[in-house]
Design an enzyme around this catalytic site. Structure first.
Site, PDB file in Angstrom:
ATOM      1  N   SER A   1       0.826  -1.210   0.000  1.00  0.00           N
ATOM      2  CA  SER A   1       0.000   0.000   0.000  1.00  0.00           C
ATOM      3  C   SER A   1       0.866   1.268   0.000  1.00  0.00           C
ATOM      4  CB  SER A   1      -0.883  -0.005   1.250  1.00  0.00           C
ATOM      5  OG  SER A   1      -1.511   1.241   1.415  1.00  0.00           O
TER       6      SER A   1
ATOM      7  N   TYR B   1      -2.084   5.556  -4.657  1.00  0.00           N
ATOM      8  CA  TYR B   1      -3.144   6.559  -4.610  1.00  0.00           C
ATOM      9  C   TYR B   1      -2.648   7.736  -5.439  1.00  0.00           C
ATOM     10  CZ  TYR B   1      -5.751   4.151  -0.998  1.00  0.00           C
ATOM     11  OH  TYR B   1      -6.499   3.227  -0.322  1.00  0.00           O
TER      12      TYR B   1
ATOM     13  N   THR C   1      -5.559   2.489  -7.245  1.00  0.00           N
ATOM     14  CA  THR C   1      -6.879   2.398  -6.605  1.00  0.00           C
ATOM     15  C   THR C   1      -7.776   3.479  -7.186  1.00  0.00           C
ATOM     16  OG1 THR C   1      -5.937   1.484  -4.599  1.00  0.00           O
ATOM     17  CG2 THR C   1      -8.099   2.515  -4.388  1.00  0.00           C
TER      18      THR C   1
ATOM     19  N   HIS D   1     -13.061  -2.339  -2.034  1.00  0.00           N
ATOM     20  CA  HIS D   1     -12.203  -1.806  -0.968  1.00  0.00           C
ATOM     21  C   HIS D   1     -12.589  -2.431   0.390  1.00  0.00           C
ATOM     22  CE1 HIS D   1      -9.415   1.867  -0.662  1.00  0.00           C
ATOM     23  NE2 HIS D   1      -9.337   1.293   0.523  1.00  0.00           N
TER      24      HIS D   1
HETATM   25  C1  HOC Z   1      -4.129   9.193   1.098  1.00  0.00           C
HETATM   26  C2  HOC Z   1      -5.191   8.567   1.942  1.00  0.00           C
HETATM   27  O1  HOC Z   1      -6.967   2.146   2.038  1.00  0.00           O
HETATM   28  C3  HOC Z   1      -8.240   2.352   4.023  1.00  0.00           C
HETATM   29  C4  HOC Z   1      -7.141   2.925   3.184  1.00  0.00           C
HETATM   30  C5  HOC Z   1      -7.493   4.316   2.838  1.00  0.00           C
HETATM   31  C6  HOC Z   1      -6.328   5.201   2.574  1.00  0.00           C
HETATM   32  C7  HOC Z   1      -6.707   6.619   2.227  1.00  0.00           C
HETATM   33  C8  HOC Z   1      -5.640   7.289   1.431  1.00  0.00           C
HETATM   34  O2  HOC Z   1      -8.240   2.630   5.223  1.00  0.00           O
HETATM   35  O3  HOC Z   1      -9.125   1.696   3.493  1.00  0.00           O
END
Ligand code: HOC
Length: 400
Positions: free
Chosen positions: A108, A148, A174, A285
């Site tokens: 991630s 992201y 994503t 997600h």
């Molecule tokens: C830059 C912020 O995948 C979750 C993560 C979300 C991340 C947000 C990105 O908690 O599902």
């Protein structure tokens, strides 16, 4: 801690006892009233298997290829942020497990260890017996980077460059998160990262470019009117105006293949093919973004038909046992990715617990394949599945 765990649900139970509320609720929760979170799981029970007998199943192979790379199992590791909330080694331990099982891991953007260090762990732990008989294809660990797309294009470009030069083999973009979904527990808990953890991949980015102080992406801080730190961080970082045209820009900016994560309709699957993506991940997600988005297993067939074999299709969401993997693969996914079970495993003694989680999943998959009469995971097709009370049955009868 994990010695008595025989299935992934046992790890989940342990994890809840081990983690503090801030971390447990962050990983567990879904968006709003969590209908999609629950449905991801319950919808698997609509599908039954059609086992064939007397197929000689003494040897069952899980090997498969993902974008041309051979891996030992079609069960990969989904991108899960903030893994050091579950164990200090976090993503480093996850990469070690990936290395040892010759699987596929997606790191991630929101990892607590930076992408360069994670790649090193993926490559550099002790070399393992990956013995092959003559003519057999050797498997190797695969690491992809989840991206992201940032408001500031140069941030995105820097992440793409770093992923490429570190040895990542694909970028997983994503596309379901222009903004963060509403997770009620995170708001109630004022979720934030503890002081000793950081969003490591963002450390070196120059936020003054956005006219911002570095502290605005401080994951230890919550909004002044209360709520979750993720809302604050994501509002500063995420490009909310991303469109399909930007995927063409990304493709040009990246030296790596692009995989789009978050496709839930045939229409978007076709656009993904058109955009030049190499693969898609059918994903909601983990039920954390749009509540009432469909369960991924329920839309898989429509998406597989839409792409018509032009690109690979993977799935995540609710995979918790070997038979879930069989169902997804029989419906046309090339591989599946699991998310929350990574943190359940990590919370139980780090690498040791996580390694057991994937051993259990792979062993369940092998056993269930054998009981289905399938010797090679790549042989799974629609003839192995029946959907009780749905038109899947009629498609099946056309094939037989
Ligand atoms: C830059 C912020 O995948 C979750 C993560 C979300 C991340 C947000 C990105 O908690 O599902």
């Amino acid at each position: 801690m994990s010695d008595n765990c025989v299935c992934l649900a046992d790890f989940e139970e342990q994890c809840e006892k081990i983690l503090d509320k801030n971390a447990w609720d962050y990983y567990r929760s879904g968006a709003d009233s969590e209908i999609t979170l629950r449905r991801n799981r319950t919808s698997f029970s609509k599908y039954f298997l059609r086992p064939r007998m007397l197929q000689g199943v003494g040897m069952v192979s899980l090997k498969t290829t993902l974008l041309g790379h051979t891996v030992a199992s079609p069960v990969g590791m989904a991108p899960v942020g903030y893994q050091a909330l579950a164990h200090p080694d976090g993503e480093l331990a996850t990469a070690r497990v990936n290395r040892k099982r010759n699987g596929c891991m997606i790191l991630s953007t929101m990892s607590n260890h930076c992408l360069e260090d994670v790649m090193q762990e993926n490559q550099s732990c002790e070399s393992l017996p990956n013995e092959t008989s003559p003519g057999e294809v050797r498997t190797a660990p695969l690491l992809w980077f989840q991206l992201y797309v940032c408001k500031e294009p140069s941030f995105t470009e820097q992440l793409l460059e770093r992923a490429y030069y570190s040895g990542y083999k694909a970028v997983v973009v994503t596309i379901d998160t222009p903004m963060i979904g509403k997770r009620r527990d995170d708001i109630r808990n004022s979720f934030k990262l503890p002081r000793h953890l950081r969003i490591a991949n963002l450390d070196s980015l120059d936020f003054s470019k956005l006219g911002l102080d570095k502290n605005v992406v401080n994951a230890h801080k919550v909004p002044s009117d209360g709520g979750s730190s993720l809302e604050l961080v994501s509002s500063k970082i995420l490009n909310e105006d991303l469109t399909w045209d930007d995927i063409a820009w990304l493709k040009a900016a990246s030296k790596l293949p692009i995989i789009l994560k978050g496709v839930l309709t045939a229409e978007d699957a076709k656009l993904a093919v058109k955009s030049g993506a190499s693969a898609i991940i059918v994903s909601n997600h983990g039920g954390r973004q749009l509540n009432y988005a469909p369960a991924t297993i329920e839309v898989l067939s429509e998406i597989v038909s839409a792409v018509n074999g032009e690109i690979e299709v993977y799935l995540d969401g609710g995979i918790r046992e070997g038979t879930d993997v069989i169902k997804a693969l029989a419906l046309g996914a090339k591989a599946v990715f699991v998310g929350r079970p990574i943190v359940w495993g990590l919370s139980c003694e780090g690498e040791k617990g996580l390694s057991k989680v994937f051993k259990i999943l792979d062993a369940e998959l092998k056993l269930s394949l054998a009981l289905c009469g399938v010797k090679d995971v790549n042989e799974l097709n629609m003839s192995h599945i029946a959907n009780i009370g749905c038109d899947c049955d009629s498609k099946l009868s056309n094939k037989l």
